[in-house]
Design a protein around this motif. Structure first.
Motif, short mmCIF file in Angstrom:
data_model
loop_
_atom_site.label_atom_id
_atom_site.label_comp_id
_atom_site.label_asym_id
_atom_site.label_seq_id
_atom_site.Cartn_x
_atom_site.Cartn_y
_atom_site.Cartn_z
N ASP A 160 -16.21 25.19 48.83
CA ASP A 160 -16.81 26.47 48.46
C ASP A 160 -16.78 27.46 49.63
O ASP A 160 -17.80 28.03 50.02
N HIS A 161 -15.58 27.62 50.18
CA HIS A 161 -15.36 28.56 51.27
C HIS A 161 -14.36 29.61 50.78
O HIS A 161 -13.30 29.27 50.26
N LEU A 162 -14.69 30.89 50.96
CA LEU A 162 -13.93 31.96 50.33
C LEU A 162 -12.44 31.91 50.66
O LEU A 162 -11.60 31.91 49.75
N LEU A 163 -12.06 31.86 51.95
CA LEU A 163 -10.65 31.87 52.32
C LEU A 163 -9.93 30.61 51.86
O LEU A 163 -8.77 30.66 51.43
N VAL A 164 -10.63 29.48 51.94
CA VAL A 164 -10.03 28.22 51.48
C VAL A 164 -9.84 28.27 49.96
O VAL A 164 -8.80 27.85 49.45
N ASP A 165 -10.81 28.79 49.25
CA ASP A 165 -10.71 28.90 47.80
C ASP A 165 -9.51 29.76 47.40
O ASP A 165 -8.80 29.44 46.44
N VAL A 166 -9.27 30.84 48.12
CA VAL A 166 -8.13 31.71 47.83
C VAL A 166 -6.83 30.93 47.96
O VAL A 166 -5.94 31.02 47.10
N MET A 167 -6.72 30.14 49.03
CA MET A 167 -5.51 29.34 49.24
C MET A 167 -5.34 28.29 48.16
O MET A 167 -4.24 28.05 47.66
N MET A 168 -6.43 27.63 47.81
CA MET A 168 -6.37 26.58 46.80
C MET A 168 -5.95 27.15 45.44
O MET A 168 -5.16 26.55 44.71
N LYS A 169 -6.47 28.32 45.10
CA LYS A 169 -6.08 28.96 43.84
C LYS A 169 -4.59 29.29 43.83
O LYS A 169 -3.89 29.06 42.83
N LYS A 170 -4.10 29.82 44.94
CA LYS A 170 -2.68 30.14 45.03
C LYS A 170 -1.84 28.88 44.89
O LYS A 170 -0.79 28.89 44.25
N SER A 171 -2.31 27.80 45.46
CA SER A 171 -1.58 26.54 45.38
C SER A 171 -1.57 26.02 43.95
O SER A 171 -0.54 25.56 43.44
N LEU A 172 -2.71 26.09 43.29
CA LEU A 172 -2.81 25.61 41.91
C LEU A 172 -1.93 26.42 40.96
O LEU A 172 -1.46 25.90 39.94
N LEU A 173 -1.69 27.68 41.29
CA LEU A 173 -0.87 28.54 40.44
C LEU A 173 0.62 28.35 40.67
O LEU A 173 1.45 28.97 39.99
N ASN A 174 0.98 27.49 41.62
CA ASN A 174 2.38 27.17 41.86
C ASN A 174 3.01 26.55 40.60
O ASN A 174 2.41 25.68 39.96
N ASN A 175 4.18 27.01 40.24
CA ASN A 175 4.83 26.54 39.01
C ASN A 175 5.01 25.03 38.96
O ASN A 175 4.79 24.39 37.93
N SER A 176 5.43 24.45 40.09
CA SER A 176 5.65 23.00 40.13
C SER A 176 4.36 22.24 39.89
O SER A 176 4.34 21.21 39.20
N MET A 177 3.27 22.74 40.43
CA MET A 177 1.97 22.09 40.22
C MET A 177 1.57 22.16 38.77
O MET A 177 1.08 21.19 38.19
N GLN A 178 1.76 23.31 38.16
CA GLN A 178 1.34 23.48 36.77
C GLN A 178 2.16 22.62 35.82
O GLN A 178 1.63 22.09 34.84
N VAL A 179 3.43 22.46 36.13
CA VAL A 179 4.29 21.62 35.29
C VAL A 179 3.91 20.15 35.42
O VAL A 179 3.82 19.41 34.44
N LEU A 180 3.67 19.71 36.67
CA LEU A 180 3.42 18.30 36.93
C LEU A 180 2.00 17.88 36.58
O LEU A 180 1.77 16.79 36.04
N GLU A 181 1.03 18.74 36.89
CA GLU A 181 -0.38 18.36 36.76
C GLU A 181 -1.17 19.46 36.04
O GLU A 181 -2.22 19.91 36.51
N GLY A 182 -0.68 19.89 34.89
CA GLY A 182 -1.27 21.02 34.18
C GLY A 182 -2.75 20.86 33.88
O GLY A 182 -3.54 21.79 34.11
#
Length: 228
Positions: free
Chosen positions: A193-215
């Motif tokens: 629950d850290h603002l800058l870390v949350d921003v990075m994690m959201k960007k990572s989760l929105l990666n196409n490969s992540m969404q395809v593999l672990e939707g």
């Protein structure tokens, strides 16, 4: 230099790699010293710097040289984007030949400037290098170390923005390479629950490969981060 660029200011990477293969160490040492003030991005001289960096990467993939590694580290801070990209490619050359030794070679980079940190995680987290459990664990350890940077007091500038984008990309790469271990470690960070870390994690989760593999997993954590 004829054919240095294939389209506009786009580096002719194939030609640069060929030069890195056949050039001499003396050439590489001379070219890497050409500064951006004498060779702005898009100039023929900047192409020579690019070639020199790739050449040193080829050399360091066979022979250890502390001085040359220091020069590569300096170029990781270069204002020219193609030169910084060349540094990552040079480190990847080392990793292909000595994947686990690469981590030792650039151990100090993780404590350096945002652009030095960016170069080391971009190289170590390359999909082509994440071929075994040890490599993945080393990448995760390095990635966590650099992620901690954003938990402290960050004097925000454009270099940190570049680093933030790379950290997000690298988390996605590592999770795709080893979902079981990667998701376990990433979940710990998403609970911070850290603002800058949350921003990075959201960007990572929105990666196409992540969404395809672990939707399903991705959607769950995106919702959690949104409601935090």
């Amino acid at each position: 230099m004829k054919n240095a660029f294939v389209s506009g200011n786009e580096i002719n990477i194939e030609l640069a790699e060929e030069f890195a293969r056949v050039g001499t160490v003396m050439d590489f040492k001379r070219f890497i010293r050409i500064d951006y003030t004498d060779a702005p991005e898009g100039s023929e001289k900047s192409f020579l710097t690019y070639c020199g960096i790739l050449g040193l990467g080829k050399y360091l993939s066979k022979y250890y040289d502390k001085g040359l590694l220091i020069q590569l580290r300096e170029r990781a801070n270069d204002p020219r984007l193609p030169i910084r990209q060349a540094v990552v490619k040079a480190l990847q050359y080392i990793g292909r030949q000595k994947s686990h030794r690469l981590v030792d070679y650039i151990a100090d980079w993780k404590n350096g400037t945002p652009l030095e940190q960016r170069a080391c995680i971009a190289a170590v987290c390359s999909p082509e290098l994440l071929k075994d459990r040890k490599s993945i664990l080393e990448a995760l350890e390095l990635l966590e170390w650099v992620t901690v940077t954003f938990v402290g007091d960050v004097d925000w500038n454009k270099d940190y923005e570049v680093l933030q984008e790379e950290v997000a990309q690298c988390w996605a790469i590592v999770v795709v390479a080893n979902p079981e271990k990667g998701k376990q470690v990433m979940e710990r960070w998403m609970k911070e629950d850290h603002l800058l870390v949350d921003v990075m994690m959201k960007k990572s989760l929105l990666n196409n490969s992540m969404q395809v593999l672990e939707g399903e997993w991705v959607n769950k954590w995106l919702q959690n981060l949104t409601t935090q």
